[in-house]
Design a protein around this motif. Structure first.
Motif, PDB file in Angstrom:
ATOM      1  N   SER B 235      54.125  54.130  74.529  1.00  0.00           N
ATOM      2  CA  SER B 235      54.278  53.824  75.779  1.00  0.00           C
ATOM      3  C   SER B 235      55.750  54.039  76.245  1.00  0.00           C
ATOM      4  O   SER B 235      55.926  54.481  77.261  1.00  0.00           O
ATOM      5  N   LEU B 236      56.551  54.437  75.357  1.00  0.00           N
ATOM      6  CA  LEU B 236      57.769  55.148  75.632  1.00  0.00           C
ATOM      7  C   LEU B 236      57.727  56.591  76.106  1.00  0.00           C
ATOM      8  O   LEU B 236      58.358  56.983  76.957  1.00  0.00           O
ATOM      9  N   LYS B 258      63.168  50.757  81.935  1.00  0.00           N
ATOM     10  CA  LYS B 258      62.453  50.874  80.753  1.00  0.00           C
ATOM     11  C   LYS B 258      63.220  50.717  79.607  1.00  0.00           C
ATOM     12  O   LYS B 258      62.598  51.138  78.626  1.00  0.00           O
ATOM     13  N   LEU B 261      61.947  49.616  75.853  1.00  0.00           N
ATOM     14  CA  LEU B 261      60.943  50.441  75.350  1.00  0.00           C
ATOM     15  C   LEU B 261      61.637  51.300  73.984  1.00  0.00           C
ATOM     16  O   LEU B 261      60.968  51.513  73.216  1.00  0.00           O
TER      17      LEU B 261
END
Lengths: 228, 290
Positions: B235-236, B258, B261
Protein backbone atom coordinates in the motif's frame (compact mmCIF):
# COMPACT_ATOMS: atom_id res chain seq x y z
CA UNK A 1 3.31 55.57 -37.39
CA UNK A 2 4.24 52.04 -36.34
CA UNK A 3 4.36 51.06 -40.02
CA UNK A 4 7.00 53.74 -40.61
CA UNK A 5 8.89 52.53 -37.53
CA UNK A 6 9.04 48.98 -38.90
CA UNK A 7 10.25 50.39 -42.20
CA UNK A 8 12.99 52.20 -40.25
CA UNK A 9 13.96 48.94 -38.49
CA UNK A 10 14.36 47.23 -41.86
CA UNK A 11 16.72 49.98 -42.97
CA UNK A 12 18.66 49.46 -39.74
CA UNK A 13 18.67 45.67 -40.07
CA UNK A 14 20.25 45.69 -43.50
CA UNK A 15 23.13 47.59 -41.90
CA UNK A 16 26.13 48.03 -44.18
CA UNK A 17 24.19 46.52 -47.10
CA UNK A 18 22.59 49.91 -47.57
CA UNK A 19 25.86 50.99 -49.14
CA UNK A 20 25.25 48.38 -51.86
CA UNK A 21 22.00 50.20 -52.51
CA UNK A 22 23.90 53.48 -52.84
CA UNK A 23 26.28 51.69 -55.20
CA UNK A 24 23.40 50.77 -57.50
CA UNK A 25 22.23 54.37 -57.49
CA UNK A 26 25.72 55.58 -58.37
CA UNK A 27 26.07 52.91 -61.07
CA UNK A 28 22.77 53.94 -62.62
CA UNK A 29 23.85 57.57 -62.63
CA UNK A 30 27.24 56.78 -64.20
CA UNK A 31 25.79 54.46 -66.87
CA UNK A 32 23.17 57.04 -67.84
CA UNK A 33 25.49 60.03 -67.94
CA UNK A 34 28.30 58.25 -69.77
CA UNK A 35 25.89 57.01 -72.47
CA UNK A 36 23.91 60.22 -72.54
CA UNK A 37 20.85 57.96 -72.23
CA UNK A 38 18.87 57.34 -69.07
CA UNK A 39 17.06 54.18 -70.30
CA UNK A 40 19.74 51.68 -69.27
CA UNK A 41 20.30 53.55 -66.03
CA UNK A 42 16.64 53.10 -65.27
CA UNK A 43 17.02 49.37 -65.89
CA UNK A 44 19.85 49.22 -63.34
CA UNK A 45 17.60 50.93 -60.83
CA UNK A 46 14.87 48.31 -61.33
CA UNK A 47 17.43 45.51 -61.15
CA UNK A 48 18.98 46.97 -58.00
CA UNK A 49 15.62 47.23 -56.34
CA UNK A 50 14.58 43.69 -57.23
CA UNK A 51 17.79 42.31 -55.77
CA UNK A 52 18.10 44.51 -52.69
CA UNK A 53 14.54 45.02 -51.52
CA UNK A 54 14.29 41.46 -50.18
CA UNK A 55 17.33 41.90 -47.97
CA UNK A 56 15.51 42.23 -44.63
CA UNK A 57 14.07 38.75 -45.24
CA UNK A 58 17.61 37.35 -45.40
CA UNK A 59 19.16 39.49 -42.74
CA UNK A 60 16.59 38.48 -40.15
CA UNK A 61 17.76 35.62 -37.96
CA UNK A 62 15.43 33.21 -36.12
CA UNK A 63 16.94 34.51 -32.89
CA UNK A 64 15.65 38.03 -33.69
CA UNK A 65 12.08 36.77 -33.29
CA UNK A 66 11.85 37.61 -29.62
CA UNK A 67 12.77 41.19 -30.38
CA UNK A 68 10.82 41.94 -33.56
CA UNK A 69 7.71 39.95 -32.70
CA UNK A 70 7.52 41.39 -29.21
CA UNK A 71 7.42 44.97 -30.42
CA UNK A 72 3.97 46.39 -29.71
CA UNK A 73 2.24 46.24 -33.08
CA UNK A 74 -0.09 44.03 -35.09
CA UNK A 75 1.11 41.53 -37.67
CA UNK A 76 -0.52 43.67 -40.34
CA UNK A 77 1.60 46.66 -39.34
CA UNK A 78 4.77 44.57 -39.51
CA UNK A 79 3.92 43.41 -43.04
CA UNK A 80 2.98 46.92 -44.14
CA UNK A 81 6.25 48.20 -42.69
CA UNK A 82 8.18 45.68 -44.78
CA UNK A 83 6.35 46.71 -47.96
CA UNK A 84 6.91 50.35 -47.10
CA UNK A 85 10.62 49.58 -46.82
CA UNK A 86 10.52 48.17 -50.38
CA UNK A 87 8.62 51.18 -51.67
CA UNK A 88 10.92 53.63 -49.89
CA UNK A 89 13.94 51.95 -51.44
CA UNK A 90 12.36 52.29 -54.87
CA UNK A 91 11.58 55.97 -54.28
CA UNK A 92 15.15 56.58 -53.12
CA UNK A 93 16.47 54.90 -56.28
CA UNK A 94 14.05 56.90 -58.39
CA UNK A 95 15.57 60.04 -57.00
CA UNK A 96 18.75 59.04 -58.83
CA UNK A 97 16.75 58.67 -62.04
CA UNK A 98 15.20 62.10 -61.58
CA UNK A 99 18.63 63.65 -60.99
CA UNK A 100 19.96 61.86 -64.09
CA UNK A 101 17.10 63.02 -66.28
CA UNK A 102 17.40 66.57 -64.97
CA UNK A 103 21.09 66.62 -65.92
CA UNK A 104 20.43 65.09 -69.36
CA UNK A 105 17.49 67.43 -70.01
CA UNK A 106 19.73 70.37 -69.18
CA UNK A 107 22.03 69.03 -71.89
CA UNK A 108 19.03 68.84 -74.23
CA UNK A 109 19.17 65.06 -74.35
CA UNK A 110 16.09 62.80 -74.13
CA UNK A 111 12.39 63.40 -73.92
CA UNK A 112 10.57 63.90 -70.64
CA UNK A 113 7.43 62.29 -72.06
CA UNK A 114 9.21 59.07 -72.93
CA UNK A 115 11.01 59.10 -69.60
CA UNK A 116 7.71 59.28 -67.74
CA UNK A 117 6.27 56.47 -69.86
CA UNK A 118 9.23 54.17 -69.27
CA UNK A 119 9.23 55.13 -65.61
CA UNK A 120 5.57 54.17 -65.32
CA UNK A 121 6.27 50.81 -66.98
CA UNK A 122 9.23 50.21 -64.69
CA UNK A 123 7.18 51.13 -61.61
CA UNK A 124 4.55 48.59 -62.67
CA UNK A 125 7.24 45.93 -63.16
CA UNK A 126 8.97 46.72 -59.86
CA UNK A 127 5.70 46.65 -57.92
CA UNK A 128 4.68 43.38 -59.58
CA UNK A 129 8.00 41.71 -58.76
CA UNK A 130 7.96 43.10 -55.23
CA UNK A 131 4.42 41.81 -54.66
CA UNK A 132 5.40 38.35 -55.92
CA UNK A 133 8.75 38.22 -54.11
CA UNK A 134 7.41 39.38 -50.74
CA UNK A 135 4.32 37.18 -50.92
CA UNK A 136 6.51 34.22 -51.77
CA UNK A 137 8.84 35.00 -48.88
CA UNK A 138 5.98 35.21 -46.43
CA UNK A 139 4.27 32.12 -47.83
CA UNK A 140 7.24 29.79 -47.91
CA UNK A 141 9.02 30.90 -44.80
CA UNK A 142 11.38 33.75 -44.49
CA UNK A 143 14.41 31.68 -43.63
CA UNK A 144 13.78 28.10 -44.56
CA UNK A 145 15.89 27.67 -47.66
CA UNK A 146 18.71 30.04 -48.44
CA UNK A 147 19.12 28.57 -51.96
CA UNK A 148 15.46 29.10 -52.78
CA UNK A 149 15.63 32.59 -51.31
CA UNK A 150 18.63 33.34 -53.50
CA UNK A 151 16.71 32.30 -56.61
CA UNK A 152 13.69 34.41 -55.66
CA UNK A 153 15.99 37.30 -55.00
CA UNK A 154 18.18 37.22 -58.09
CA UNK A 155 16.15 35.69 -60.95
CA UNK A 156 13.45 38.39 -61.34
CA UNK A 157 16.11 41.09 -61.34
CA UNK A 158 18.20 39.28 -63.94
CA UNK A 159 15.17 38.67 -66.17
CA UNK A 160 14.24 42.32 -65.81
CA UNK A 161 17.75 43.58 -66.58
CA UNK A 162 18.54 41.35 -69.54
CA UNK A 163 14.97 41.18 -70.87
CA UNK A 164 14.62 44.93 -70.48
CA UNK A 165 17.98 45.56 -72.22
CA UNK A 166 16.90 43.35 -75.10
CA UNK A 167 13.55 45.09 -75.46
CA UNK A 168 15.15 48.53 -75.26
CA UNK A 169 17.65 47.51 -77.93
CA UNK A 170 14.84 46.42 -80.25
CA UNK A 171 12.95 49.63 -79.55
CA UNK A 172 15.98 51.72 -80.35
CA UNK A 173 16.50 49.80 -83.60
CA UNK A 174 12.86 50.27 -84.51
CA UNK A 175 13.17 53.96 -83.86
CA UNK A 176 16.22 54.09 -86.13
CA UNK A 177 14.27 52.19 -88.80
CA UNK A 178 16.52 49.11 -88.63
CA UNK A 179 13.77 46.65 -87.66
CA UNK A 180 10.97 47.05 -90.11
CA UNK A 181 9.78 43.45 -89.72
CA UNK A 182 8.45 44.21 -86.22
CA UNK A 183 5.37 45.86 -87.66
CA UNK A 184 3.11 44.83 -84.76
CA UNK A 185 5.55 46.43 -82.30
CA UNK A 186 5.74 49.56 -84.37
CA UNK A 187 1.96 49.74 -84.42
CA UNK A 188 1.80 49.15 -80.68
CA UNK A 189 4.43 51.81 -80.04
CA UNK A 190 2.68 54.37 -82.19
CA UNK A 191 -0.58 53.61 -80.35
CA UNK A 192 1.16 53.99 -77.01
CA UNK A 193 2.82 57.24 -78.07
CA UNK A 194 -0.57 58.59 -79.09
CA UNK A 195 -2.05 57.59 -75.70
CA UNK A 196 0.99 58.16 -73.54
CA UNK A 197 -0.65 59.78 -70.47
CA UNK A 198 -3.33 57.09 -70.38
CA UNK A 199 -0.82 54.25 -70.80
CA UNK A 200 1.46 55.65 -68.11
CA UNK A 201 -1.47 56.08 -65.76
CA UNK A 202 -2.75 52.55 -66.41
CA UNK A 203 0.71 51.04 -65.89
CA UNK A 204 1.10 52.77 -62.52
CA UNK A 205 -2.44 51.84 -61.47
CA UNK A 206 -1.81 48.23 -62.48
CA UNK A 207 1.42 48.20 -60.46
CA UNK A 208 -0.34 49.63 -57.42
CA UNK A 209 -3.23 47.16 -57.70
CA UNK A 210 -0.78 44.25 -57.90
CA UNK A 211 1.16 45.58 -54.95
CA UNK A 212 -2.02 45.95 -52.90
CA UNK A 213 -2.99 42.39 -53.79
CA UNK A 214 0.47 41.22 -52.66
CA UNK A 215 0.10 43.12 -49.38
CA UNK A 216 -3.38 41.66 -48.79
CA UNK A 217 -2.22 38.10 -49.42
CA UNK A 218 0.92 38.56 -47.32
CA UNK A 219 -1.09 39.92 -44.37
CA UNK A 220 -3.46 36.94 -44.57
CA UNK A 221 -0.52 34.52 -44.66
CA UNK A 222 1.27 36.14 -41.73
CA UNK A 223 -1.86 36.37 -39.61
CA UNK A 224 -2.24 32.60 -39.84
CA UNK A 225 1.39 31.79 -39.12
CA UNK A 226 3.33 31.45 -35.88
CA UNK A 227 6.56 33.40 -35.41
CA UNK A 228 5.67 35.71 -38.27
CA UNK B 1 -11.00 44.89 -9.32
CA UNK B 2 -9.26 42.11 -11.27
CA UNK B 3 -6.52 40.60 -9.13
CA UNK B 4 -5.28 38.06 -11.66
CA UNK B 5 -2.79 39.71 -13.97
CA UNK B 6 -2.28 36.68 -16.19
CA UNK B 7 -5.01 34.20 -17.08
CA UNK B 8 -4.10 31.23 -19.22
CA UNK B 9 -7.26 29.36 -20.13
CA UNK B 10 -7.11 25.92 -21.66
CA UNK B 11 -4.39 26.49 -24.26
CA UNK B 12 -3.21 23.72 -26.60
CA UNK B 13 -0.72 23.35 -29.39
CA UNK B 14 0.12 20.32 -31.51
CA UNK B 15 3.39 19.82 -33.35
CA UNK B 16 4.73 16.71 -34.98
CA UNK B 17 5.60 14.48 -32.03
CA UNK B 18 4.58 16.94 -29.32
CA UNK B 19 1.33 18.20 -27.85
CA UNK B 20 0.66 20.89 -25.33
CA UNK B 21 -2.61 19.84 -23.75
CA UNK B 22 -5.16 22.16 -22.19
CA UNK B 23 -2.84 24.18 -20.02
CA UNK B 24 -4.51 26.62 -17.69
CA UNK B 25 -3.47 28.73 -14.71
CA UNK B 26 -3.70 32.22 -13.36
CA UNK B 27 -1.11 34.46 -11.80
CA UNK B 28 -2.25 37.15 -9.39
CA UNK B 29 -0.74 40.62 -9.33
CA UNK B 30 2.31 40.97 -7.13
CA UNK B 31 3.47 37.35 -7.36
CA UNK B 32 6.15 35.28 -9.03
CA UNK B 33 5.36 31.96 -10.67
CA UNK B 34 7.93 29.35 -11.52
CA UNK B 35 7.08 27.46 -14.68
CA UNK B 36 9.15 24.31 -14.56
CA UNK B 37 9.60 21.00 -16.27
CA UNK B 38 12.27 18.96 -18.02
CA UNK B 39 13.61 19.82 -21.47
CA UNK B 40 10.97 19.43 -24.18
CA UNK B 41 8.09 19.50 -21.71
CA UNK B 42 6.37 22.49 -23.32
CA UNK B 43 7.62 25.41 -21.25
CA UNK B 44 8.84 27.51 -24.15
CA UNK B 45 5.76 26.65 -26.24
CA UNK B 46 3.55 27.91 -23.41
CA UNK B 47 5.59 31.08 -23.07
CA UNK B 48 5.52 31.63 -26.83
CA UNK B 49 1.73 31.44 -26.73
CA UNK B 50 1.57 33.83 -23.79
CA UNK B 51 3.84 36.35 -25.52
CA UNK B 52 1.68 36.13 -28.66
CA UNK B 53 4.50 34.86 -30.90
CA UNK B 54 2.60 31.63 -31.37
CA UNK B 55 -1.15 31.01 -31.55
CA UNK B 56 -3.00 28.57 -29.32
CA UNK B 57 -5.36 26.13 -31.01
CA UNK B 58 -7.80 26.37 -28.12
CA UNK B 59 -8.60 28.69 -25.25
CA UNK B 60 -7.11 32.10 -24.67
CA UNK B 61 -4.58 34.12 -22.73
CA UNK B 62 -5.48 37.37 -21.01
CA UNK B 63 -3.12 39.92 -19.51
CA UNK B 64 -5.02 42.28 -17.26
CA UNK B 65 -8.17 41.27 -19.12
CA UNK B 66 -6.75 41.94 -22.60
CA UNK B 67 -6.26 39.28 -25.28
CA UNK B 68 -3.42 39.63 -27.78
CA UNK B 69 -5.80 39.09 -30.72
CA UNK B 70 -8.02 41.97 -29.56
CA UNK B 71 -5.38 44.57 -28.77
CA UNK B 72 -1.85 43.40 -29.67
CA UNK B 73 -0.32 46.81 -29.00
CA UNK B 74 -1.30 47.25 -25.35
CA UNK B 75 -0.95 43.48 -24.77
CA UNK B 76 2.66 43.48 -25.92
CA UNK B 77 3.46 46.77 -24.24
CA UNK B 78 2.50 45.19 -20.95
CA UNK B 79 4.99 42.33 -21.39
CA UNK B 80 8.68 42.37 -20.69
CA UNK B 81 10.16 39.27 -22.28
CA UNK B 82 13.61 37.89 -21.59
CA UNK B 83 14.56 34.75 -23.45
CA UNK B 84 17.28 32.19 -22.98
CA UNK B 85 19.24 33.69 -25.86
CA UNK B 86 19.73 37.27 -26.85
CA UNK B 87 16.98 38.20 -29.28
CA UNK B 88 18.44 41.44 -30.50
CA UNK B 89 19.64 41.68 -34.10
CA UNK B 90 23.35 40.91 -33.82
CA UNK B 91 24.36 43.50 -36.39
CA UNK B 92 22.90 46.36 -34.36
CA UNK B 93 24.52 48.51 -31.71
CA UNK B 94 22.94 49.66 -28.50
CA UNK B 95 22.52 53.17 -29.85
CA UNK B 96 20.26 51.82 -32.62
CA UNK B 97 18.38 49.65 -30.17
CA UNK B 98 17.65 52.67 -27.99
CA UNK B 99 16.21 54.49 -31.02
CA UNK B 100 13.85 51.57 -31.64
CA UNK B 101 12.76 51.35 -28.00
CA UNK B 102 12.09 55.08 -27.89
CA UNK B 103 10.07 54.79 -31.10
CA UNK B 104 7.93 51.90 -29.96
CA UNK B 105 7.65 52.52 -26.21
CA UNK B 106 6.67 56.07 -25.31
CA UNK B 107 7.39 55.23 -21.65
CA UNK B 108 10.95 54.08 -22.35
CA UNK B 109 13.10 55.76 -19.72
CA UNK B 110 16.42 56.46 -21.38
CA UNK B 111 17.98 57.85 -18.22
CA UNK B 112 17.15 54.69 -16.32
CA UNK B 113 18.48 52.59 -19.19
CA UNK B 114 21.72 54.58 -19.29
CA UNK B 115 22.11 54.12 -15.55
CA UNK B 116 21.81 50.33 -15.89
CA UNK B 117 24.06 50.40 -18.96
CA UNK B 118 26.74 52.13 -16.91
CA UNK B 119 26.24 49.96 -13.83
CA UNK B 120 26.45 46.72 -15.84
CA UNK B 121 29.25 48.06 -18.03
CA UNK B 122 27.46 47.48 -21.34
CA UNK B 123 29.47 48.82 -24.27
CA UNK B 124 27.51 51.41 -26.23
CA UNK B 125 29.47 51.21 -29.50
CA UNK B 126 29.99 47.46 -29.81
CA UNK B 127 27.77 45.32 -32.00
CA UNK B 128 25.39 43.21 -29.95
CA UNK B 129 26.68 40.10 -31.70
CA UNK B 130 30.04 40.74 -30.03
CA UNK B 131 28.57 40.91 -26.53
CA UNK B 132 29.24 38.05 -24.09
CA UNK B 133 26.24 35.99 -22.99
CA UNK B 134 26.21 37.74 -19.63
CA UNK B 135 26.17 41.15 -21.34
CA UNK B 136 23.34 40.10 -23.65
CA UNK B 137 21.23 38.95 -20.70
CA UNK B 138 21.95 42.18 -18.85
CA UNK B 139 20.94 44.14 -21.95
CA UNK B 140 17.65 42.25 -22.12
CA UNK B 141 16.99 43.04 -18.47
CA UNK B 142 17.94 46.70 -18.92
CA UNK B 143 15.61 47.03 -21.92
CA UNK B 144 12.72 45.66 -19.89
CA UNK B 145 13.37 47.49 -16.64
CA UNK B 146 13.66 50.81 -18.48
CA UNK B 147 9.98 50.78 -19.39
CA UNK B 148 6.67 50.25 -17.68
CA UNK B 149 5.55 46.65 -17.99
CA UNK B 150 3.06 44.62 -16.02
CA UNK B 151 4.21 41.10 -16.64
CA UNK B 152 7.78 39.96 -16.83
CA UNK B 153 8.32 36.67 -18.65
CA UNK B 154 11.65 34.96 -18.26
CA UNK B 155 12.45 31.93 -20.35
CA UNK B 156 15.54 30.28 -18.85
CA UNK B 157 16.98 33.76 -18.63
CA UNK B 158 19.34 33.13 -15.71
CA UNK B 159 21.02 30.09 -17.28
CA UNK B 160 24.75 30.44 -17.62
CA UNK B 161 25.00 33.58 -15.52
CA UNK B 162 27.52 33.82 -12.73
CA UNK B 163 26.04 33.55 -9.21
CA UNK B 164 26.58 37.22 -8.39
CA UNK B 165 24.65 38.46 -11.44
CA UNK B 166 21.97 35.83 -10.81
CA UNK B 167 21.50 37.01 -7.25
CA UNK B 168 21.29 40.62 -8.48
CA UNK B 169 18.63 39.62 -10.96
CA UNK B 170 16.60 37.70 -8.38
CA UNK B 171 16.71 40.81 -6.21
CA UNK B 172 15.54 42.93 -9.15
CA UNK B 173 12.63 40.56 -9.72
CA UNK B 174 11.54 40.93 -6.12
CA UNK B 175 11.77 44.70 -6.40
CA UNK B 176 9.80 44.54 -9.65
CA UNK B 177 6.75 42.99 -7.97
CA UNK B 178 7.06 45.02 -4.79
CA UNK B 179 4.26 47.48 -5.65
CA UNK B 180 1.78 44.61 -5.86
CA UNK B 181 0.67 45.48 -9.39
CA UNK B 182 3.14 43.48 -11.46
CA UNK B 183 3.97 39.80 -11.76
CA UNK B 184 6.72 37.54 -13.01
CA UNK B 185 6.42 34.26 -14.88
CA UNK B 186 9.73 32.53 -14.59
CA UNK B 187 10.71 29.41 -16.49
CA UNK B 188 13.99 27.96 -15.31
CA UNK B 189 16.02 24.83 -14.79
CA UNK B 190 17.75 26.31 -11.80
CA UNK B 191 15.27 25.26 -9.18
CA UNK B 192 17.21 26.82 -6.35
CA UNK B 193 16.27 30.21 -7.85
CA UNK B 194 12.61 29.26 -7.60
CA UNK B 195 13.01 28.09 -4.02
CA UNK B 196 14.09 31.62 -3.16
CA UNK B 197 11.60 33.76 -5.02
CA UNK B 198 8.64 31.85 -6.47
CA UNK B 199 5.22 32.12 -4.86
CA UNK B 200 3.57 29.66 -7.23
CA UNK B 201 4.90 26.65 -9.09
CA UNK B 202 3.50 25.14 -12.25
CA UNK B 203 5.06 21.81 -13.15
CA UNK B 204 4.66 20.63 -16.71
CA UNK B 205 5.77 17.38 -18.31
CA UNK B 206 5.20 16.12 -21.86
CA UNK B 207 2.88 19.04 -22.49
CA UNK B 208 0.61 18.19 -19.56
CA UNK B 209 0.12 19.82 -16.21
CA UNK B 210 1.51 17.72 -13.37
CA UNK B 211 0.75 20.13 -10.57
CA UNK B 212 0.17 23.81 -10.00
CA UNK B 213 -0.09 25.39 -6.59
CA UNK B 214 1.39 27.88 -4.20
CA UNK B 215 4.97 26.90 -3.45
CA UNK B 216 4.36 26.65 0.30
CA UNK B 217 1.35 24.41 -0.34
CA UNK B 218 3.43 22.13 -2.54
CA UNK B 219 6.14 21.91 0.08
CA UNK B 220 3.48 21.13 2.67
CA UNK B 221 1.81 18.53 0.49
CA UNK B 222 4.81 16.24 0.05
CA UNK B 223 7.30 14.39 2.18
CA UNK B 224 10.71 13.12 1.20
CA UNK B 225 10.83 9.52 2.42
CA UNK B 226 13.93 7.36 2.84
CA UNK B 227 14.27 3.78 4.00
CA UNK B 228 14.78 0.20 3.02
CA UNK B 229 12.66 -1.02 0.12
CA UNK B 230 12.29 -4.47 1.68
CA UNK B 231 10.58 -2.92 4.67
CA UNK B 232 7.70 -1.22 2.91
CA UNK B 233 4.36 -2.79 2.24
CA UNK B 234 2.43 -2.76 -1.02
CA UNK B 235 0.00 0.00 0.00
CA UNK B 236 2.88 2.39 0.74
CA UNK B 237 4.80 1.34 -2.38
CA UNK B 238 1.79 2.28 -4.53
CA UNK B 239 1.76 5.84 -3.12
CA UNK B 240 5.46 6.54 -3.41
CA UNK B 241 6.42 8.82 -6.27
CA UNK B 242 9.69 8.39 -8.18
CA UNK B 243 11.29 5.69 -6.05
CA UNK B 244 15.04 5.91 -6.44
CA UNK B 245 17.13 3.06 -5.13
CA UNK B 246 20.65 3.53 -3.88
CA UNK B 247 23.16 1.63 -1.78
CA UNK B 248 21.51 2.85 1.42
CA UNK B 249 17.97 1.93 0.43
CA UNK B 250 15.45 4.13 -1.37
CA UNK B 251 14.35 7.73 -1.62
CA UNK B 252 10.95 8.86 -2.88
CA UNK B 253 8.27 11.51 -2.53
CA UNK B 254 5.05 10.78 -0.70
CA UNK B 255 1.91 12.94 -0.56
CA UNK B 256 1.66 14.26 3.00
CA UNK B 257 -1.88 12.96 3.41
CA UNK B 258 -0.52 9.43 2.99
CA UNK B 259 1.94 9.84 5.85
CA UNK B 260 -0.17 7.40 7.87
CA UNK B 261 1.15 4.60 5.68
CA UNK B 262 4.67 5.11 6.98
CA UNK B 263 5.98 2.80 9.65
CA UNK B 264 8.72 3.69 12.08
CA UNK B 265 11.25 2.10 9.76
CA UNK B 266 11.24 4.95 7.24
CA UNK B 267 12.51 8.44 7.86
CA UNK B 268 10.94 11.48 6.27
CA UNK B 269 11.65 15.17 5.97
CA UNK B 270 10.34 18.26 4.25
CA UNK B 271 11.51 18.11 0.63
CA UNK B 272 12.89 20.92 -1.46
CA UNK B 273 11.20 21.91 -4.69
CA UNK B 274 13.91 20.34 -6.84
CA UNK B 275 13.55 17.01 -5.02
CA UNK B 276 9.82 16.97 -5.73
CA UNK B 277 10.46 17.74 -9.40
CA UNK B 278 13.16 15.13 -9.79
CA UNK B 279 11.08 12.33 -8.25
CA UNK B 280 7.99 13.30 -10.20
CA UNK B 281 9.96 13.37 -13.45
CA UNK B 282 11.46 9.92 -12.77
CA UNK B 283 8.06 8.54 -11.92
CA UNK B 284 6.55 9.83 -15.16
CA UNK B 285 9.47 8.62 -17.23
CA UNK B 286 9.15 5.14 -15.74
CA UNK B 287 5.43 5.03 -16.42
CA UNK B 288 6.01 6.22 -19.99
CA UNK B 289 8.54 3.45 -20.58
CA UNK B 290 6.09 0.76 -19.42
Amino acid sequence: MRIIRFCKIDWMIIGLQRYVFLGFAALSLCVSLSNGDWMFGLLYIGFGHMVLSTMPFYMRKPADNGFLLMLPASKKERVLGRFLYGISMYLALLLTAVITVAILMAQKKGSLKIFLMILAAETAAVFLVMAVQYTFMYAFGEMNSQQLMGIIRIVPGMVFLFGGSYILQILQEIMRGKRESYQFLINALSWISEHMPLCSFLAVVLGIVLLLAGIGISVKIVEKRDFA
Amino acid sequence: MERDLLKVENISKHYHGFSLENIGFSLPKGYIMGYVGPNGSGKTTTLNIITGMCRSETGQVLIDGTACEKDPVSYKKSIGYIGDESFFPVQMKMKEMKTIWKDFYPDFNEEEFNRMEEEWELPEHKKIGDFSRGMKVKLMFASVFARKTKLLILDEATNGLDPVVRMDILKLLQEYIADGEKSVLFSTHILSDLEQIADYIFFIHNGKKIFYDAKDEILENYLLVKGDLREIDESLRRELIGVEENSFGFEAILPSDKAGLLSGKQVFEKPQIDQIMVHYTRDIQRRDRR
